[in-house]
Structure formats: C-alpha cells, structure tokens
Motif scaffolding. Structure first.
Motif, PDB file in Angstrom:
ATOM      1  N   TYR A 111      12.267  12.141 -55.076  1.00 50.00           N
ATOM      2  CA  TYR A 111      12.785  13.389 -54.517  1.00 50.00           C
ATOM      3  C   TYR A 111      12.250  14.616 -55.260  1.00 50.00           C
ATOM      4  N   LEU A 112      12.321  14.615 -56.574  1.00 46.62           N
ATOM      5  CA  LEU A 112      11.873  15.776 -57.354  1.00 46.62           C
ATOM      6  C   LEU A 112      10.389  16.032 -57.164  1.00 46.62           C
ATOM      7  N   THR A 113       9.613  14.970 -57.111  1.00 43.73           N
ATOM      8  CA  THR A 113       8.165  15.111 -56.915  1.00 43.73           C
ATOM      9  C   THR A 113       7.866  15.723 -55.557  1.00 43.73           C
ATOM     10  N   LYS A 114       8.543  15.251 -54.525  1.00 43.57           N
ATOM     11  CA  LYS A 114       8.306  15.753 -53.166  1.00 43.57           C
ATOM     12  C   LYS A 114       8.580  17.244 -53.066  1.00 43.57           C
ATOM     13  N   PHE A 115       9.595  17.708 -53.782  1.00 48.72           N
ATOM     14  CA  PHE A 115       9.976  19.113 -53.680  1.00 48.72           C
ATOM     15  C   PHE A 115       9.500  19.942 -54.876  1.00 48.72           C
ATOM     16  N   ARG A 116       8.570  19.399 -55.630  1.00 52.69           N
ATOM     17  CA  ARG A 116       7.896  20.116 -56.722  1.00 52.69           C
ATOM     18  C   ARG A 116       8.909  20.708 -57.710  1.00 52.69           C
ATOM     19  N   ILE A 117       9.850  19.879 -58.122  1.00 51.91           N
ATOM     20  CA  ILE A 117      10.850  20.282 -59.103  1.00 51.91           C
ATOM     21  C   ILE A 117      10.522  19.626 -60.440  1.00 51.91           C
TER      22      ILE A 117
END
Length: 240
Positions: A131-137
């Motif tokens: 999830y974090l990778t997908k949303f560049r967090i």
C-alpha cells in the motif's frame, strides 16, 4: 408526477443543497421528512451563530458551512465564489473554529497525522503490504532516517512512532493545493484526487479536513500567487 410536482421537487432540492434530479431519491426523502418547525429552529440557531460571528469578520473571508458541505468566499458582504466541499464524517467530524489563512502550499507533501496512521494505515498495510509503495508514502524515524515498511510490526501500534510522508503528485491526498491556518486540530483546506466525491449529496468522507472543489479557481489562491510573485521579486532585488 405532473409538471408542477416535478418543478416543486426540483425547487426543494435546490433550496436544500441537494443534487437537482426531479426524483424523490433517498436524500430528498429524508430532507422532506424534517418538519418545518425543526427547520425554523435550525435557522434561528444559525442566525444566532452568525450574529455572534459577524462583528469579528473582516471585509474578505472564507466560511466553511460544515452541515451543507460547502464553502463561500465573501468580499465586502457579497459572496464572490461558492465551492462544493467534502467535510469530516460523523466519527471524525470537522471541528468548528475561527482562524486566519497564513500559508498556501502548491504540490505539497502530505504528512500523515497519527490518528490516520492508527486508524487507517495500519489496517491498509495488513490488507496490502504494498500500500505505501503504491501511494508513494515514505517512512522516517525521529532522526530523519528512512526505514522500510517490513521493519514495522503492523499488527501493533508501533507505526505511530514514525513519520509518514507522501510525495507530491496526482495521487497525493492533498491534491495540488493545501491551504493552512493555525488550529489545534491539525486540519486544513485542500485539493483532492478523488473529485467524484463532490458529485454526491452527502459529502461527509474526510477525517476532519475540508476538501475544496475547483480550489485552483479560488480568489484566495489568486491573492496568494500575487503575494508570492511580489515576494520573489523583492527577494531577487535584495540579492542584486
């Protein structure tokens, strides 16, 4: 459903800030179910609020109508612009406050509040480790060092000990504009990538902040750009 009834329904929807369809949908049905005496009492209570606020207002201000999920920019007593908004849901209500806009950020980072880390990010990461990778967090510790998601135990509240920052871009939760004003609730006005929410009747989806439709068209941003340009020109002159 004759022509007179259709016109009456559309007029009712327009007066109550509903999407004008001419059909008695769920939102219209519930609005019609409120007795006139209750509406009159609501108007009376809000009139008192306005009377308390009015003496402290300047010639130019922005007002967020939370129940109506709308925003007005007022100049010299006249509504200059009106915008649709998305405000906090029932369990994360947008707070009532009075403050001054002091900063406008274009293409901002989003620093995820601890409340959202605790309530949402932890759950999302358990459901989807990417999830974090997908949303560049990105994740940072107290010393500013970046750490990896697999270093955190997402089955606990360990994540709230770190800082989460989303990069600017189309998927950024702030959209392309963030408008800051001092307050103890850590809320602000901002753009959003989920524009479809503005087309709904019940626009109560945020975690307390206020999302603004067509935020790039607001007068406050025009003023901010002018101020920013003037500031940059003065700085260049000083450097020369």
């Amino acid at each position: 459903m004759d022509a007179d009834t259709d016109r009456a329904i559309r007029a009712f929807q327009a007066r109550h800030g509903l999407i004008v369809t001419g059909e008695v949908d769920e939102a219209t049905f519930y609005a019609m179910s409120v007795p006139a005496a209750d509406r009159l009492n609501q108007l009376y209570l809000n009139l008192q609020r306005v009377q308390r606020l009015a003496p402290n207002l300047s010639d130019r201000y922005v007002v967020v109508n939370i129940p109506a999920a709308s925003i007005e920019a007022v100049e010299l007593g006249t509504v200059a612009q009106r915008h649709t908004a998305v405000v906090g849901r029932a369990d994360r209500a947008t707070p009532i406050l009075d403050s001054k806009i002091y900063q406008i950020n274009f293409n901002p980072y989003w620093h995820v509040p601890k409340s959202i880390i605790r309530r949402d990010l932890t759950k999302y990461m358990q459901e989807d480790p990417e999830y974090l990778t997908k949303f560049r967090i990105h994740i940072y510790d107290s010393k500013g060092n970046e750490i990896q998601a697999n270093q955190i135990d997402w089955t606990t509240e360990e994540a709230v000990n770190y800082m989460f920052r989303q990069e600017p871009g189309a998927e950024n939760s702030m959209g392309h504009v963030k408008i800051n004003f001092h307050n103890k609730y850590d809320v602000y006005l901002h753009d959003t990538p989920t524009k479809s929410l503005f087309g709904q009747n019940a626009r109560f989806h945020s975690s307390g902040c206020v999302r603004v439709s067509a935020v790039n068209e607001t007068r406050v941003l025009v003023a901010a750009r002018q101020w920013r340009l003037g500031f940059e020109q003065c700085r260049r002159r000083l450097q020369l």
